[in-house]
Design a protein around this motif. Sequence first.
Motif: not given
Length: 275
Positions: A2-4, A6-8, A10, A18, A21-22
């Motif tokens: 999920t963090a990856d 979110v970064t993409r 953003r 966020e 992404a979830r």
Amino acid sequence: MTADIVTRLRAAGCVFAEDEARLIAATAQTAAEAAAMAERRASGLPLEHVLGWADFCGLRIHVTPGVFVPRRRTEFLVARAAALAPPGAVVLDLCCGSGAIGAAVAARCGVSELHAADLDPAAVRCARRNLAPLGGRVYAGDLYAPLPAALAGRVDVLLANVPYVPSDEIPLLPAEARLHEPLLSLDGGADGAAVLRRVAAGSGRWLAPGGVLLTETGERQAPLAAEALARAGLAARVAESDEATVVIGELRGRPSPLSPPSPPPAPAGTPPGGG
């Protein structure tokens, strides 16, 4: 994972990275699929097309790329329609797109029959998938043209979420709509009311006495929509929320939630007006 995502997202300018992404992570079956979905979203594809579904009135509505995405503001139309539907209503959803509105009305109040129609083949395929569990029938064609003759004069609730953006304002729409949704679901003609006039003009043949037609429109188009319904012989009124404008027309003929009961006839010999 999920963090990856979110970064993409953003980096692509997604405001709600966020949350999106979830949803992507919850929908994807594998990490590779999630990454591919994130790339499609980052390229500008609407989130609902990436996920394959839209949340509408608490329902998960199947949507595919190229099909109009149901808007949250249209839940106001659903609420108005459900409030006006008689028990065991016959419902018709014109310009149905994914069939979201018809599905939501049926889920809220229960219907005896649910019919829908759209000109776009992709929308018809989506609507059939969404309405089949509800026993709905979906027809391919222009407005009333594909409907069975047996439906004439029997529709209690006619839902018509027609396109209402004036043609010269289409270039001003957000890219997600302008580039990824069909023009025929957006373009309402020169003044935004061209399709609604056609719906109103043909409604008398299909509505049951006391039946209602509900259409979402822009605030500027509301007077034009009300005029079109009145010209078609419907008693029109406008309902508004903070986000949406709905025009409602009633075909008079039997008591309905829009019309008070008629007074009892005066005794013989009583002068008109009650003296």
